[in-house]
Design an enzyme around this catalytic site. Structure first.
Site, PDB file in Angstrom:
ATOM      1  N   HIS A 263       3.549  -2.288   3.326  1.00  0.00           N
ATOM      2  CA  HIS A 263       3.601  -0.924   2.779  1.00  0.00           C
ATOM      3  C   HIS A 263       4.940  -0.730   2.094  1.00  0.00           C
ATOM      4  O   HIS A 263       5.990  -0.945   2.729  1.00  0.00           O
ATOM      5  CB  HIS A 263       3.410   0.095   3.906  1.00  0.00           C
TER       6      HIS A 263
ATOM      7  N   ASP B  47       0.817  -1.222   0.000  1.00  0.00           N
ATOM      8  CA  ASP B  47       0.000   0.000   0.000  1.00  0.00           C
ATOM      9  C   ASP B  47       0.850   1.271   0.000  1.00  0.00           C
ATOM     10  O   ASP B  47       1.980   1.282   0.498  1.00  0.00           O
ATOM     11  CB  ASP B  47      -0.866   0.042   1.260  1.00  0.00           C
TER      12      ASP B  47
HETATM   13 NI    NI Z   1      -2.661   3.335   3.127  1.00  0.00          NI
END
Ligand code: NI
Length: 304
Positions: A239, A93
């Protein structure tokens, strides 16, 4: 003593209610909005924007694998796939990031593994060449909004802009249609899910394995968490904007492959889930009692 007994009693009561609800979710592999099933949105715990990205959905919600149906049937969120085969989806992400995403792509290439990148539209604008590389190397590029707002705090025009602008820039950069959406912070609602699905062709994708990499607990901790929590069908949340997360990717990929897992995109994972579902239906003409209402409805609506 009385003070301690009452909360304990309440805890036991709540525990029973929670586990009863979850066993109902677990026994029903489908969730379609029309049905009277426990709604997942209530499980979403919002965090302050200052604290950071990830969010934790009630871990109990992980028991609910929700295959997506093609053919226009609108489904609830996809947390993981209910499959027997050892396929899992790594998801990244908030990128792309000019350094860390490149490093991750190199690792994925080395191991011939595929992943899904939930990108921000604003970052696609900054790094279109990285986004093209992601797509060209067989990974999925998915929508994570333009600027990472809380969706439930936006009005409809704001929401449409976040969804539409990001879809547009991804599609015009990669030439590929966007099919998956992860709402920032996991913050969404039924009506937002319906808008995403019906008007933008996006399925809300959550996750089932969250090592909290954004808190930077250390590379080895992230690796151990992912390797110990992953099961067939898992959707793993990472992430690609943190150096420590990028460093964890090679040991994660290596470890998962050693355990026999195959790394695929979210789209591929959904397709595998649907495939397994179809073959299980073909081999068992009488579906289990709990699955019958959903199954009949999905078939009526052209899901198969
Ligand atoms: Ni996010």
């Amino acid at each position: 003593m009385k003070k301690t007994r009452l909360p304990l009693f309440l805890m036991l009561l709540l525990g029973c209610v929670t586990s009863c609800q979850n066993s109902e979710i677990a026994s029903n592999p489908f969730q379609i909005y029309d049905e009277d099933v426990p709604a997942l949105p209530d499980n979403v715990v919002k965090t302050s924007p200052k604290t950071n990205h990830s969010t934790r959905v009630n871990p109990q919600a992980d028991v609910s694998g929700i295959p997506n149906f093609d053919g226009g049937v609108r489904t609830a969120r996809f947390l993981k796939a209910n499959i027997k085969q050892p396929y899992v989806a790594l998801t990244f992400d908030d990128g792309p990031h000019r350094v860390h995403t490149i490093k991750i792509l190199d690792v994925l290439k080395k191991y011939n593994a595929k992943a899904t990148f939930f990108v921000l539209g604003s970052n696609v604008k900054r790094y279109p060449q990285i986004v093209r590389r992601i797509a060209n190397e067989g990974h999925e590029v998915a929508n994570h909004s333009w600027s990472h707002p809380f969706f439930t705090k936006l009005n409809e025009a704001g929401l449409r802009k976040q969804l539409g602008d990001t879809n547009f820039i991804i599609e015009s950069t990669t030439g590929q249609k966007v099919r998956s959406m992860r709402p920032p912070y996991g913050d969404t609602s039924r009506s937002i899910d319906a808008l995403m699905a019906n008007q933008y062709g996006l399925t809300p994708i959550m996750w089932s394995v969250d090592p909290n990499d954004w808190k930077r607990p250390g590379v080895q901790v992230v690796v151990n968490r992912v390797l110990s929590m992953t099961r067939p069908g898992s959707v793993i949340l990472l992430h690609d904007i943190h150096a420590s997360s990028a460093q964890a990717v090679e040991p994660i990929v290596k470890g998962l492959i050693q355990k026999g897992y195959k790394l695929v995109t979210v789209n591929q994972l959904r397709a595998i889930a649907n495939q397994e579902l179809k073959s299980s239906i073909q081999t068992s003409p009488i579906p289990s009692k709990s699955a019958q209402p959903s199954l009949q409805k999905a078939m009526q609506m052209g899901g198969y």
